[in-house]
Design an enzyme around this catalytic site. Structure first.
Site, PDB file in Angstrom:
ATOM      1  N   ARG A 241      35.968  27.186 -17.047  1.00 44.46           N
ATOM      2  CA  ARG A 241      37.074  28.061 -16.662  1.00 44.46           C
ATOM      3  C   ARG A 241      37.422  27.767 -15.208  1.00 44.46           C
ATOM      4  O   ARG A 241      36.518  27.549 -14.373  1.00 44.46           O
ATOM      5  CB  ARG A 241      36.681  29.544 -16.803  1.00 44.46           C
ATOM      6  CG  ARG A 241      36.667  30.064 -18.234  1.00 44.46           C
ATOM      7  CD  ARG A 241      38.071  30.128 -18.853  1.00 44.46           C
ATOM      8  NE  ARG A 241      38.081  30.616 -20.227  1.00 44.46           N
ATOM      9  CZ  ARG A 241      38.036  29.868 -21.322  1.00 44.46           C
ATOM     10  NH1 ARG A 241      37.949  28.549 -21.229  1.00 44.46           N
ATOM     11  NH2 ARG A 241      38.085  30.409 -22.520  1.00 44.46           N
ATOM     12  N   ASP A 265      39.455  20.194 -16.306  1.00 48.22           N
ATOM     13  CA  ASP A 265      40.240  20.517 -17.508  1.00 48.22           C
ATOM     14  C   ASP A 265      40.832  21.911 -17.393  1.00 48.22           C
ATOM     15  O   ASP A 265      41.625  22.315 -18.236  1.00 48.22           O
ATOM     16  CB  ASP A 265      39.347  20.427 -18.751  1.00 48.22           C
ATOM     17  CG  ASP A 265      40.153  20.611 -20.026  1.00 48.22           C
ATOM     18  OD1 ASP A 265      41.173  19.924 -20.182  1.00 48.22           O
ATOM     19  OD2 ASP A 265      39.779  21.467 -20.856  1.00 48.22           O
ATOM     20  N   GLU A 270      45.878  28.557 -13.833  1.00 46.15           N
ATOM     21  CA  GLU A 270      46.517  27.764 -14.888  1.00 46.15           C
ATOM     22  C   GLU A 270      47.431  28.565 -15.814  1.00 46.15           C
ATOM     23  O   GLU A 270      48.273  27.997 -16.508  1.00 46.15           O
ATOM     24  CB  GLU A 270      45.449  27.065 -15.746  1.00 46.15           C
ATOM     25  CG  GLU A 270      44.683  28.018 -16.670  1.00 46.15           C
ATOM     26  CD  GLU A 270      43.658  27.309 -17.556  1.00 46.15           C
ATOM     27  OE1 GLU A 270      42.892  26.474 -17.030  1.00 46.15           O
ATOM     28  OE2 GLU A 270      43.629  27.592 -18.766  1.00 46.15           O
ATOM     29  N   HIS A 302      43.618  21.944 -20.022  1.00 50.94           N
ATOM     30  CA  HIS A 302      42.809  22.752 -20.944  1.00 50.94           C
ATOM     31  C   HIS A 302      42.856  22.151 -22.350  1.00 50.94           C
ATOM     32  O   HIS A 302      43.139  22.847 -23.328  1.00 50.94           O
ATOM     33  CB  HIS A 302      43.324  24.201 -20.944  1.00 50.94           C
ATOM     34  CG  HIS A 302      42.242  25.190 -21.258  1.00 50.94           C
ATOM     35  ND1 HIS A 302      42.050  26.344 -20.546  1.00 50.94           N
ATOM     36  CD2 HIS A 302      41.281  25.193 -22.211  1.00 50.94           C
ATOM     37  CE1 HIS A 302      41.034  27.013 -21.047  1.00 50.94           C
ATOM     38  NE2 HIS A 302      40.548  26.331 -22.054  1.00 50.94           N
TER      39      HIS A 302
HETATM   40  P1  NAD Z   1      27.739  29.767 -24.709  1.00 49.49           P
HETATM   41  O1  NAD Z   1      27.893  31.235 -24.697  1.00 49.49           O
HETATM   42  O2  NAD Z   1      27.120  29.108 -25.897  1.00 49.49           O
HETATM   43  O3  NAD Z   1      26.932  29.273 -23.428  1.00 49.49           O
HETATM   44  C1  NAD Z   1      27.155  29.768 -22.144  1.00 49.49           C
HETATM   45  C2  NAD Z   1      25.852  29.613 -21.375  1.00 49.49           C
HETATM   46  O4  NAD Z   1      26.095  29.977 -20.019  1.00 49.49           O
HETATM   47  C3  NAD Z   1      24.737  30.541 -21.904  1.00 49.49           C
HETATM   48  O5  NAD Z   1      23.550  29.801 -22.119  1.00 49.49           O
HETATM   49  C4  NAD Z   1      24.579  31.554 -20.795  1.00 49.49           C
HETATM   50  O6  NAD Z   1      23.247  32.030 -20.669  1.00 49.49           O
HETATM   51  C5  NAD Z   1      24.976  30.723 -19.590  1.00 49.49           C
HETATM   52  N1  NAD Z   1      25.276  31.523 -18.427  1.00 49.49           N
HETATM   53  C6  NAD Z   1      25.634  32.855 -18.361  1.00 49.49           C
HETATM   54  N2  NAD Z   1      25.746  33.222 -17.081  1.00 49.49           N
HETATM   55  C7  NAD Z   1      25.446  32.139 -16.333  1.00 49.49           C
HETATM   56  C8  NAD Z   1      25.345  31.918 -14.940  1.00 49.49           C
HETATM   57  N3  NAD Z   1      25.547  32.900 -14.054  1.00 49.49           N
HETATM   58  N4  NAD Z   1      25.012  30.674 -14.515  1.00 49.49           N
HETATM   59  C9  NAD Z   1      24.775  29.679 -15.384  1.00 49.49           C
HETATM   60  N5  NAD Z   1      24.813  29.836 -16.723  1.00 49.49           N
HETATM   61  C10 NAD Z   1      25.168  31.052 -17.185  1.00 49.49           C
HETATM   62  O7  NAD Z   1      29.220  29.198 -24.462  1.00 49.49           O
HETATM   63  P2  NAD Z   1      29.755  27.732 -24.796  1.00 49.49           P
HETATM   64  O8  NAD Z   1      30.325  27.727 -26.166  1.00 49.49           O
HETATM   65  O9  NAD Z   1      28.745  26.723 -24.412  1.00 49.49           O
HETATM   66  O10 NAD Z   1      31.011  27.663 -23.809  1.00 49.49           O
HETATM   67  C11 NAD Z   1      30.835  27.619 -22.413  1.00 49.49           C
HETATM   68  C12 NAD Z   1      32.166  27.856 -21.754  1.00 49.49           C
HETATM   69  O11 NAD Z   1      33.044  26.763 -22.029  1.00 49.49           O
HETATM   70  C13 NAD Z   1      32.947  29.073 -22.288  1.00 49.49           C
HETATM   71  O12 NAD Z   1      32.559  30.259 -21.627  1.00 49.49           O
HETATM   72  C14 NAD Z   1      34.373  28.721 -21.990  1.00 49.49           C
HETATM   73  O13 NAD Z   1      34.714  29.262 -20.731  1.00 49.49           O
HETATM   74  C15 NAD Z   1      34.370  27.213 -21.886  1.00 49.49           C
HETATM   75  N6  NAD Z   1      35.192  26.569 -22.934  1.00 49.49           N
HETATM   76  C16 NAD Z   1      36.182  25.733 -22.538  1.00 49.49           C
HETATM   77  C17 NAD Z   1      36.973  25.093 -23.492  1.00 49.49           C
HETATM   78  C18 NAD Z   1      38.052  24.134 -23.089  1.00 49.49           C
HETATM   79  O14 NAD Z   1      38.872  23.758 -23.941  1.00 49.49           O
HETATM   80  N7  NAD Z   1      38.101  23.676 -21.858  1.00 49.49           N
HETATM   81  C19 NAD Z   1      36.731  25.331 -24.846  1.00 49.49           C
HETATM   82  C20 NAD Z   1      35.694  26.200 -25.197  1.00 49.49           C
HETATM   83  C21 NAD Z   1      34.921  26.799 -24.240  1.00 49.49           C
END
Ligand code: NAD
Length: 357
Positions: A241, A265, A270, A302
């Site tokens: 994000r 990305d 955005e 994105h």
């Molecule tokens: P997920 O919930 O499986 O994993 C997120 C991880 O981050 C968890 O293990 C959690 O414990 C950890 N976390 C929480 N707080 C934290 C902190 N303060 N410091 C470090 N780690 C922390 O989520 P995911 O499916 O792996 O997705 C991760 C992120 O990717 C989403 O939150 C979303 O913002 C982003 N995303 C982006 C796109 C894109 O198209 N660019 C698509 C999907 C997801």
């Protein structure tokens, strides 16, 4: 009469107001939709457009739709009791305010591979300067000057967030035989991942890739102070994000050479820009303009999620979530502000296979 009427109402096809529609959304949702009458609305959902939900039974929203208190109130007044997000992240939803008013469901996982592979694509492009080479060779410029990269082999990569995408990205990095460090406040139990503290990760990594959600805690996790801790010439990749990175601080670090390159990305501001063709307008975001102008910054809008497999899964799960809601079933993909606290032992009802409220 009353019973007949209520049966008829139940049998009526439910209407879904689908905000921020793009042509590719229609293709995938039309392919898998059998149960709903979908109104595709091109506008983003915000306090001015929430009224378009009038006459519908549910709302479908995406990452840059703004589901604030005002919007929740407006949707509630129009009779909306469920919002189905066609995304995993939900930082754009005031989940606390929605609690006990509107159920919010999401697609927690569609293709971690799509995002993790895109993160690696950004890193490889940035490092080996493929974006520059592509333009050069189209102009029959076969010079190699300024195209030199580094071996990724044996370099240290710091992965912040080891959830579904982070762990998939780590698997990819293992194939490159990189040294992997990770930080996550909730480390994976019994894993071979080398977890370190955040300062250690900042200090030791040659490349840093962000895979954590945007929360109050993670906002601007990359800032002036954390950048100062990093190695000179670090690469930064952000597919999570935009607001995880303080863009002004990143620009300063790019200018000083502290950051060798950034693959982004997502961008903090955005929401009014990404997913739109603004090529015929003057974009008045100076920070973005400066980032775009840097040869060592690659911005994609994105698109990390954007694969066929992901779009198929998003359409199926988004519609399935609605099926669960209207059939009064348990909604395994529901979210609420209490769910977020589960790890802090403040149990959400969903833990007991019940709806969040
Ligand atoms: P997920 O919930 O499986 O994993 C997120 C991880 O981050 C968890 O293990 C959690 O414990 C950890 N976390 C929480 N707080 C934290 C902190 N303060 N410091 C470090 N780690 C922390 O989520 P995911 O499916 O792996 O997705 C991760 C992120 O990717 C989403 O939150 C979303 O913002 C982003 N995303 C982006 C796109 C894109 O198209 N660019 C698509 C999907 C997801």
């Amino acid at each position: 009469m009353t019973i007949e009427k209520s049966i008829k109402e139940e049998d009526m096809v439910k209407k879904l107001a689908f905000f921020d529609t793009k042509p590719y959304d229609r293709i995938w949702f039309d392919r898998f939709n059998t149960n709903y009458e979908i109104t595709y609305i091109e506008n983003k959902l915000n306090k001015n457009t929430a009224k378009f939900a009038k006459g519908h039974d549910a709302v479908c929203a995406f990452v840059n739709d703004e589901i604030s208190k005002d919007v929740i109130d407006a949707l509630y007044q129009e009779g909306i009791r469920v919002i189905t997000l066609r995304s995993a992240g939900y930082n754009n939803v005031d989940v606390k305010y929605a609690y006990e008013k509107i159920h919010v469901v999401r697609v927690p996982e569609y293709s971690p591979y799509a995002v993790a592979e895109h993160a690696m694509a950004l890193l490889l492009t940035l490092n080996r300067k493929i974006h520059k080479a592509y333009i050069r060779t189209r102009d029959f410029n076969f010079s190699l000057n300024n195209l030199m990269g580094i071996d990724l082999h044996n370099k240290t990569i710091g992965v912040i967030g080891t959830g579904k995408i982070g762990i998939t990205f780590i698997d990819i990095c293992k194939g490159f035989k990189m040294n992997i460090l990770a930080y996550d406040p909730y480390p994976r139990p019994n894993s071979d991942i080398h977890y370190v503290t955040l300062p250690e990760l900042f200090q030791q990594s040659d490349i840093i890739s962000l895979h954590c959600p945007l929360t109050d805690e993670t906002k601007h996790i990359i800032n002036k102070d954390s950048l100062a801790m990093m190695k000179d010439g670090v690469y930064l990749i952000n597919t999570s994000r935009g607001a995880l990175v303080d863009s002004d601080a990143l620009l300063a670090a790019l200018n000083s050479g502290k950051v060798r390159g950034a693959g982004l990305d997502v961008y903090e501001e955005e929401s009014d820009l990404f997913f739109e063709d603004l090529s015929g307008t003057i974009v008045k975001d100076d920070v973005l303009s400066l980032l775009v102008s840097r040869p060592n910054v690659i911005i994609t809008s994105h698109q990390a999620f954007f694969t066929e497999e992901a779009l198929e899964a998003i359409a199926k799960v988004t519609l399935g979530n609605l099926d669960d809601y209207f059939a009064n079933r348990f909604m395994s993909n529901e979210i609420c502000y209490r769910c977020e606290k589960v790890k802090d032992k403040q149990k959400c009802l969903r833990e007991r296979n019940s709806r969040c409220f």
